[in-house]
Motif scaffolding. Structure first.
Motif, PDB file in Angstrom:
ATOM      1  N   GLU A 141      -5.356  12.174 -12.803  1.00  0.00           N
ATOM      2  CA  GLU A 141      -3.935  12.625 -12.511  1.00  0.00           C
ATOM      3  C   GLU A 141      -2.845  11.663 -12.253  1.00  0.00           C
ATOM      4  O   GLU A 141      -2.707  10.649 -12.061  1.00  0.00           O
ATOM      5  CB  GLU A 141      -3.615  13.601 -10.836  1.00  0.00           C
ATOM      6  N   GLY A 142      -0.855  11.974 -12.126  1.00  0.00           N
ATOM      7  CA  GLY A 142      -0.564  10.769 -11.739  1.00  0.00           C
ATOM      8  C   GLY A 142       0.481  10.976 -11.107  1.00  0.00           C
ATOM      9  O   GLY A 142       1.009  12.365 -10.443  1.00  0.00           O
ATOM     10  N   ARG A 143       1.579  10.524 -10.111  1.00  0.00           N
ATOM     11  CA  ARG A 143       1.922  10.883  -9.136  1.00  0.00           C
ATOM     12  C   ARG A 143       3.388  10.057  -9.091  1.00  0.00           C
ATOM     13  O   ARG A 143       2.904   8.887  -8.793  1.00  0.00           O
ATOM     14  CB  ARG A 143       1.255  10.600  -8.089  1.00  0.00           C
ATOM     15  N   GLY A 185     -11.512   6.462 -13.862  1.00  0.00           N
ATOM     16  CA  GLY A 185     -11.318   6.164 -12.322  1.00  0.00           C
ATOM     17  C   GLY A 185     -10.079   4.435 -11.890  1.00  0.00           C
ATOM     18  O   GLY A 185      -9.707   4.485 -11.349  1.00  0.00           O
ATOM     19  N   THR A 186      -9.496   4.136 -13.342  1.00  0.00           N
ATOM     20  CA  THR A 186      -8.980   2.595 -13.040  1.00  0.00           C
ATOM     21  C   THR A 186      -7.061   3.240 -12.662  1.00  0.00           C
ATOM     22  O   THR A 186      -7.355   4.272 -13.034  1.00  0.00           O
ATOM     23  CB  THR A 186      -8.656   1.710 -13.761  1.00  0.00           C
ATOM     24  N   LEU A 187      -6.479   2.563 -12.590  1.00  0.00           N
ATOM     25  CA  LEU A 187      -5.197   2.739 -11.992  1.00  0.00           C
ATOM     26  C   LEU A 187      -3.894   1.849 -12.958  1.00  0.00           C
ATOM     27  O   LEU A 187      -4.747   1.144 -13.391  1.00  0.00           O
ATOM     28  CB  LEU A 187      -4.626   2.859 -10.919  1.00  0.00           C
ATOM     29  N   ARG A 188      -3.111   3.231 -13.356  1.00  0.00           N
ATOM     30  CA  ARG A 188      -2.151   2.335 -14.116  1.00  0.00           C
ATOM     31  C   ARG A 188      -0.772   3.023 -13.439  1.00  0.00           C
ATOM     32  O   ARG A 188      -0.452   4.128 -12.877  1.00  0.00           O
ATOM     33  CB  ARG A 188      -2.266   2.933 -15.421  1.00  0.00           C
ATOM     34  N   ALA A 189       0.154   1.860 -13.773  1.00  0.00           N
ATOM     35  CA  ALA A 189       1.403   2.323 -12.939  1.00  0.00           C
ATOM     36  C   ALA A 189       2.633   1.517 -13.729  1.00  0.00           C
ATOM     37  O   ALA A 189       2.828   0.209 -14.817  1.00  0.00           O
ATOM     38  CB  ALA A 189       1.885   1.210 -11.285  1.00  0.00           C
ATOM     39  N   THR A 190       3.769   2.335 -13.934  1.00  0.00           N
ATOM     40  CA  THR A 190       4.942   2.359 -14.867  1.00  0.00           C
ATOM     41  C   THR A 190       5.900   2.675 -13.859  1.00  0.00           C
ATOM     42  O   THR A 190       6.041   3.347 -13.153  1.00  0.00           O
ATOM     43  CB  THR A 190       4.762   2.780 -15.396  1.00  0.00           C
ATOM     44  N   VAL A 198       9.532   1.445 -20.038  1.00  0.00           N
ATOM     45  CA  VAL A 198       9.609   1.117 -19.371  1.00  0.00           C
ATOM     46  C   VAL A 198       9.084  -0.053 -18.479  1.00  0.00           C
ATOM     47  O   VAL A 198       8.325  -0.644 -19.928  1.00  0.00           O
ATOM     48  CB  VAL A 198       9.066   2.313 -18.584  1.00  0.00           C
ATOM     49  N   ALA A 199       9.290  -0.120 -17.210  1.00  0.00           N
ATOM     50  CA  ALA A 199       8.655  -1.345 -16.843  1.00  0.00           C
ATOM     51  C   ALA A 199       7.168  -1.137 -16.479  1.00  0.00           C
ATOM     52  O   ALA A 199       6.781   0.052 -16.342  1.00  0.00           O
ATOM     53  CB  ALA A 199       9.295  -2.250 -15.447  1.00  0.00           C
ATOM     54  N   VAL A 200       6.178  -1.970 -16.628  1.00  0.00           N
ATOM     55  CA  VAL A 200       4.510  -2.145 -16.042  1.00  0.00           C
ATOM     56  C   VAL A 200       3.995  -2.552 -14.548  1.00  0.00           C
ATOM     57  O   VAL A 200       5.069  -3.746 -14.957  1.00  0.00           O
ATOM     58  CB  VAL A 200       3.644  -2.124 -17.121  1.00  0.00           C
ATOM     59  N   HIS A 201       3.767  -1.644 -13.989  1.00  0.00           N
ATOM     60  CA  HIS A 201       3.427  -2.432 -12.730  1.00  0.00           C
ATOM     61  C   HIS A 201       2.099  -2.949 -12.322  1.00  0.00           C
ATOM     62  O   HIS A 201       1.071  -2.364 -12.629  1.00  0.00           O
ATOM     63  CB  HIS A 201       4.362  -1.348 -11.401  1.00  0.00           C
ATOM     64  N   ARG A 202       1.567  -3.993 -11.744  1.00  0.00           N
ATOM     65  CA  ARG A 202      -0.075  -4.476 -11.019  1.00  0.00           C
ATOM     66  C   ARG A 202       0.266  -2.806 -10.111  1.00  0.00           C
ATOM     67  O   ARG A 202       0.537  -2.927  -9.667  1.00  0.00           O
ATOM     68  CB  ARG A 202       0.421  -5.576 -10.016  1.00  0.00           C
ATOM     69  N   VAL A 203      -0.821  -2.456 -10.244  1.00  0.00           N
ATOM     70  CA  VAL A 203      -1.553  -1.577  -9.251  1.00  0.00           C
ATOM     71  C   VAL A 203      -3.241  -1.644  -9.070  1.00  0.00           C
ATOM     72  O   VAL A 203      -3.607  -2.210 -10.381  1.00  0.00           O
ATOM     73  CB  VAL A 203      -1.284  -0.236  -9.725  1.00  0.00           C
ATOM     74  N   GLU A 204      -3.638  -1.478  -7.892  1.00  0.00           N
ATOM     75  CA  GLU A 204      -4.700  -1.711  -8.071  1.00  0.00           C
ATOM     76  C   GLU A 204      -5.316  -1.170  -6.905  1.00  0.00           C
ATOM     77  O   GLU A 204      -4.410  -0.692  -6.311  1.00  0.00           O
ATOM     78  CB  GLU A 204      -5.678  -3.433  -7.638  1.00  0.00           C
ATOM     79  N   ASP A 205      -6.805  -0.692  -7.231  1.00  0.00           N
ATOM     80  CA  ASP A 205      -7.426   0.333  -5.636  1.00  0.00           C
ATOM     81  C   ASP A 205      -7.519  -1.060  -4.975  1.00  0.00           C
ATOM     82  O   ASP A 205      -9.252  -1.832  -5.659  1.00  0.00           O
ATOM     83  CB  ASP A 205      -8.665   0.557  -6.388  1.00  0.00           C
ATOM     84  N   PRO A 259       1.016  -1.419   0.377  1.00  0.00           N
ATOM     85  CA  PRO A 259      -0.404   0.238  -0.223  1.00  0.00           C
ATOM     86  C   PRO A 259       1.057   1.294   0.222  1.00  0.00           C
ATOM     87  O   PRO A 259       1.419   1.611   1.108  1.00  0.00           O
ATOM     88  CB  PRO A 259      -0.938   0.113   1.354  1.00  0.00           C
ATOM     89  N   VAL A 260       0.076   2.314  -0.640  1.00  0.00           N
ATOM     90  CA  VAL A 260       1.607   3.786  -0.802  1.00  0.00           C
ATOM     91  C   VAL A 260       0.628   4.553  -0.431  1.00  0.00           C
ATOM     92  O   VAL A 260       1.023   5.655  -0.474  1.00  0.00           O
ATOM     93  CB  VAL A 260       1.943   4.146  -2.469  1.00  0.00           C
ATOM     94  N   GLY A 261      -0.641   4.428  -0.164  1.00  0.00           N
ATOM     95  CA  GLY A 261      -1.678   5.682  -0.024  1.00  0.00           C
ATOM     96  C   GLY A 261      -2.971   6.010  -0.685  1.00  0.00           C
ATOM     97  O   GLY A 261      -2.945   4.795  -1.380  1.00  0.00           O
ATOM     98  N   PRO A 262      -4.124   6.836  -0.168  1.00  0.00           N
ATOM     99  CA  PRO A 262      -5.109   6.895  -0.318  1.00  0.00           C
ATOM    100  C   PRO A 262      -5.209   6.435  -2.086  1.00  0.00           C
ATOM    101  O   PRO A 262      -4.600   7.809  -2.494  1.00  0.00           O
ATOM    102  CB  PRO A 262      -5.813   7.797   0.312  1.00  0.00           C
ATOM    103  N   VAL A 263      -6.332   6.335  -3.043  1.00  0.00           N
ATOM    104  CA  VAL A 263      -6.592   6.718  -4.427  1.00  0.00           C
ATOM    105  C   VAL A 263      -6.659   8.447  -4.331  1.00  0.00           C
ATOM    106  O   VAL A 263      -6.570   8.653  -5.009  1.00  0.00           O
ATOM    107  CB  VAL A 263      -7.893   5.510  -4.404  1.00  0.00           C
ATOM    108  N   ASP A 264      -7.974   8.121  -3.184  1.00  0.00           N
ATOM    109  CA  ASP A 264      -8.062   9.619  -3.425  1.00  0.00           C
ATOM    110  C   ASP A 264      -7.309  11.174  -3.474  1.00  0.00           C
ATOM    111  O   ASP A 264      -7.717  11.612  -3.501  1.00  0.00           O
ATOM    112  CB  ASP A 264      -9.755   9.743  -2.243  1.00  0.00           C
ATOM    113  N   ASP A 265      -5.870  10.100  -3.166  1.00  0.00           N
ATOM    114  CA  ASP A 265      -5.158  11.390  -3.028  1.00  0.00           C
ATOM    115  C   ASP A 265      -4.889  11.515  -4.878  1.00  0.00           C
ATOM    116  O   ASP A 265      -4.314  12.867  -5.326  1.00  0.00           O
ATOM    117  CB  ASP A 265      -3.459  10.726  -2.509  1.00  0.00           C
TER     118      ASP A 265
END
Length: 107
Positions: free
Chosen positions: A22-24, A41-46, A91-98, A11-17
């Motif tokens: 937006e990306g962070r 509302g879905t998430l992606r990560a690289t 770039v590496a693509v990482h699994r991410v979920e809410d 876990p890295v933080g709240p989705v509502d952040d």
């Protein structure tokens, strides 16, 4: 896609952040990972750093298919991290979920 080193994710933080569109960047186990919240509302990560000249991918423009580096406009696909431009790399693509309102990453 990177190998999954944590069976339950980190876990890295709240989705509502992250507002939609937006990306962070987050530091996870010594890696800089960019998380993007799509307009649906879905998430992606690289990886957070462009392999070309180290551009901050979390600051780039993105859509459901790709992230564009803000420095030199190289586009990387969310599906596999590949770049359409030859010689740039990927770039590496990482699994991410809410998970119950928390952003959970695997690196």
């Amino acid at each position: 896609m990177t190998a999954l080193s944590h069976g339950t994710g980190i876990p890295v933080g709240p989705v509502d952040d992250l507002v939609p569109g937006e990306g962070r960047a987050y530091a996870v186990d010594g890696h800089q990972i960019a998380v993007f919240r799509m307009t649906d509302g879905t998430l992606r990560a690289t990886d957070a750093v462009c392999p070309h000249r180290g551009g901050p991918l979390a600051d780039g423009q993105f859509d459901l298919a790709q992230i564009v580096c803000p420095l030199h406009q190289y586009a990387f696909r969310f599906s596999d991290g590949g770049c359409a431009s030859d010689g740039i790399g990927s770039v590496a693509v990482h699994r991410v979920e809410d998970r119950d309102g928390e952003i959970v990453l695997w690196v």
